[in-house]
Design an enzyme around this catalytic site. Structure first.
Site, PDB file in Angstrom:
ATOM      1  N   ASP A 652      12.750-125.704 -35.257  1.00 48.67           N
ATOM      2  CA  ASP A 652      11.748-124.661 -35.449  1.00 48.67           C
ATOM      3  C   ASP A 652      12.458-123.416 -35.968  1.00 48.67           C
ATOM      4  O   ASP A 652      13.447-122.965 -35.375  1.00 48.67           O
ATOM      5  CB  ASP A 652      11.029-124.352 -34.136  1.00 48.67           C
ATOM      6  N   GLU A 695       6.355-124.102 -39.675  1.00 49.76           N
ATOM      7  CA  GLU A 695       7.805-123.950 -39.771  1.00 49.76           C
ATOM      8  C   GLU A 695       8.539-124.965 -38.916  1.00 49.76           C
ATOM      9  O   GLU A 695       9.740-124.823 -38.660  1.00 49.76           O
ATOM     10  CB  GLU A 695       8.209-122.524 -39.351  1.00 49.76           C
TER      11      GLU A 695
END
Length: 779
Positions: A652, A695
């Protein structure tokens, strides 16, 4: 609810729709597969291909809707057909156009809708490709583009089906023509398995009779020709001959007894992957008239001396010691040399160079007493440059006791018309076989270059040309004067050097210009160039051809559109208008094959584009979520079977929301793309990077233990920290958090393995981000 909108070209659109014969047609797998794919890709409740006629919307393919058609006034798709623009409805209950629509108000009715036009001939919108949801739905720009691409695929498929139907109709028309097609099976025994319905006209026997089990084809062949036919057929089956071509007689029963018909027989073998014989295809034509002409010519030659007084003959005398040839006034007029005094020039120089040796040998043999008379066929040049065919007969009439042969006399018979007729029939036969061959080969291999490699030398041979070129015209949107060269043949003694050019011609792009080229390609008119072709007439850039002494430039058409060009040049004699008519069937064939080739290329491009859209993340180009999870599942099965080590990391990007809020989503997209590029440089070929969403990314590391996976992720993290991502505003230092775990023997479910990586990721974030945390596998 308002009346449905109608496009400006409604009548022409409806005419095209009915011509396609798609309405109320049976289901077709290709269209069913398309709507099933669309429904899955868009996660919709229903997907369908609709066709809009005068009063209704009919579904050619439908998945998810409980009915096959609706009234046109209730069809969302009427708006798409009217404008041609893609229609997107987020919530139909909030759209004034559809609030009272019965298909919206009902239980489970339409709420979300997206439909793209299925368009033919640029502006004929015959229907739509649609997706429908029972809840409000927002469609992204990328999804709309995907739907429009799939709608173009539907249109291309419809066009291909229409062309195939036309091909079958043309084949049925051929079955009614002068050529009869027959097919022999080989196993378990040789016998006819197919006979075209025009057999009665060509052979004199109905197809039903010839297909009977108790009838053998050779029984209708004249006994004197039967043995040769059977022998040649066996040699064809055994592979000793590539093709069979012969003339033979067929016996036809009549009320008074029987009659004879001559048949020209051309056959070839279809072989399987192991070169085994599958079948024999034969093409039979009634050659009675041509054979009668051939027999007549033979009889004329055999009885030539008896026919001299009945024909138009021209006398000659050759004074051998002085090598002076005296010809009749009528012959000098026929050859265009009537203004020359008798014996004023050497007639032998007018003989065609290719025939001079033949003529000299015939003269020498007769003068030496080896033949009872001098007799030969040869060509002689007319004053205007063309050649006439002569049948010349003569005898030695005087001998000198001291010097030997002194005088020969004889006659010339102008046989140009007979030879040209025979040659024309032969050329037509050759072209017919060539058309059959190129169609057969193209349908098998779909390679137009192979067609040109075979067809171009044959066309040059038929027209006695020294140069040949086949080029495909670029679409008008690219360049109306650009050609892609698919075939190129040059004479051996060309003035220019073209080493290896023929082999690479398929990849050559040339620009063609000049008045002759413009008339052929832009106006679609065949061009005859009798004299030397100048750069103002025609020019290729880069220059591929030698100097052209003459040329024949023929456009290749498909449905009145010029799609390419056939160029033939450097014939010893000028090209004539009859060459255009002779070549017209092969021109139409090559034009059709060029069109089919172009359509096939477009179809493959569309399929490749669709494949990419279905397997990669559109923004970053890495594997999308579905493909990544499929790979994980496959590797999980591999581990469970072979116990090979493998690890997974879930990543992440840290503080990514701040980047979007500060610099905008365009900057955020650039960060995601550059992040993927940086990561891919640090991975092995067998590692797989995928985007799970937003993301969040994941890396699958096959054959990798936990420690090595951790090293790899630390290497990537360090490399990323040392590689700033440059935006227009400034350079950003990007970091990420990662959770890493190795697949263990206790992970009986795939979710156990992935959940452990997720937990490690959360710990990495809790510990301050910009770090990798490992979750050991349970023993």
């Amino acid at each position: 609810m308002k009346q449905f909108p109608v496009p400006k070209n409604e009548q022409a659109r409806l005419q095209l729709l009915h011509d396609l014969e798609l309405l109320d047609s049976a289901p077709e797998p290709i269209f069913d597969h398309i709507v099933a794919l669309v429904r899955k890709v868009f996660a919709a409740d229903a997907a369908f291909i609709s066709l809009i006629d005068e009063r209704r919307q009919w579904f050619k393919a439908n998945v998810g809707l409980p009915f096959d058609e609706t009234p046109r006034e209730h069809a969302f798709c009427s708006h798409v057909v009217s404008s041609g623009a893609t229609l997107v409805v987020t919530d139909a209950q909030c759209d004034p156009r559809f609030q009272n629509n019965p298909y919206v108000d009902c239980k489970g009715g339409i709420r979300g809708y997206a439909g793209a036009a299925v368009t033919l001939n640029e502006d004929h919108h015959i229907g739509t490709l649609c997706v429908v949801t029972q809840t409000p739905r927002t469609f992204t720009e990328a999804e709309i583009q995907q739907l429009e691409t799939l709608a173009r695929w539907v249109a291309l498929t419809i066009e291909e089906h229409y062309e195939l139907a036309n091909y079958r109709a043309e084949r049925d028309l051929l079955a009614q023509g002068p050529m009869c097609m027959v097919v022999w099976r080989v196993e378990p025994s040789v016998g006819l398995s197919y006979v075209a319905e025009n057999a009665q006209r060509v052979l004199g026997y109905p197809s039903e009779y010839l297909l009977r089990e108790d009838i053998r084809y050779e029984s209708i062949v004249h006994p004197e020709d039967r043995g040769e036919l059977l022998t040649r057929m066996q040699r064809l089956i055994d592979g000793h001959e590539d093709v069979l071509e012969m003339d033979y007689r067929v016996i036809q029963p009549t009320a008074d007894g029987q009659q004879i018909k001559w048949v020209h027989h051309f056959a070839r073998v279809d072989r399987g992957a192991q070169q085994e014989v599958l079948r024999i295809r034969g093409y039979l034509t009634d050659d009675s008239k041509g054979k009668a002409l051939e027999l007549e010519l033979q009889e004329t030659n055999q009885n030539f001396e008896l026919a001299l007084t009945a024909g138009e003959l021209f006398t000659w005398s050759w004074l051998i010691p002085t090598n002076r040839l005296m010809v009749s006034d009528s012959w000098r007029r026929r050859m265009g040399y009537h203004d020359r005094p008798p014996g004023s020039f050497d007639w032998f120089t007018c003989v065609h160079p290719a025939d001079q040796k033949l003529l000299r040998v015939a003269i020498e043999q007769h003068l030496k007493g080896q033949t009872p008379r001098f007799e030969v066929r040869f060509r002689m040049r007319h004053h205007d440059g063309h050649y006439l065919w002569l049948h010349s007969v003569g005898r030695l009439v005087e001998e000198d006791t001291e010097f030997g042969p002194a005088k020969m006399t004889g006659i010339h018979h102008d046989i140009t018309s007979e030879v040209e007729k025979a040659n024309y029939l032969k050329q037509q036969s050759s072209l017919l076989k060539l058309i059959s061959y190129v169609q057969h080969e193209f349908m098998l291999a779909k390679d137009f270059r192979d067609v040109c490699d075979h067809a171009l030398p044959e066309l040059m041979k038929v027209t006695a040309s020294g140069v040949g070129l086949v080029g495909e015209l670029a679409e008008a949107s690219v360049s109306p004067t650009q050609l892609k060269v698919h075939g190129l043949q040059l004479e051996d003694d060309a003035e220019h050097t073209h080493t290896g050019l023929e082999e690479s011609a398929a990849s050559i792009q040339v620009m063609i210009s000049g008045a002759v080229a413009e008339a052929a390609l832009q106006q679609g008119e065949p061009q005859l160039c009798h004299a030397e072709v100048s750069a103002l007439d025609m020019r290729l850039s880069p220059e591929l051809l030698p100097r052209l002494r003459n040329a024949l430039l023929l456009p290749l058409h498909f449905k009145q559109e010029v799609v390419g060009v056939l160029l033939l040049g450097n014939r010893d004699e000028p090209y004539q208008p009859h060459h255009i008519e002779l070549l017209r069937p092969i021109l139409d064939t090559l034009g059709t094959l060029l069109h089919v080739r172009r359509m096939e290329e477009e179809r493959l491009v569309a399929l490749e584009r669709l494949r990419k859209m279905a397997t990669t993340d559109e923004l970053t180009g890495v594997a999308n979520r579905r493909v990544f999870w499929e790979a994980v599942t496959s590797r999980y099965d591999e581990f469970m079977r072979y116990n090979v080590p493998m690890s997974v990391a879930i990543i992440d990007l840290d503080h990514f929301k701040q980047i979007n809020d500060t610099y905008g989503h365009a900057a955020g997209d650039k960060v995601l793309r550059q992040f993927c590029e940086i990561v891919k440089t640090q991975l092995r070929d067998l590692d797989l990077l995928g985007r799970l969403g937003g993301e969040e990314f994941a890396i699958l590391l096959p054959y990798t233990v936990e420690a090595e996976a951790t090293k790899a992720l630390e290497r990537i993290r360090k490399h990323l920290s040392e590689t700033p991502i440059v935006l227009p505003e400034q350079a950003l230092q990007i970091t990420f958090s990662a959770g890493i775990t190795q697949l263990g023997p206790q992970d009986t479910l795939l979710d156990h393995w992935l959940a452990r990586a997720d937990e490690a990721l959360y710990r990495a974030k809790a510990l301050g981000r910009n770090q990798c945390v490992t979750a050991p596998a349970a023993d």
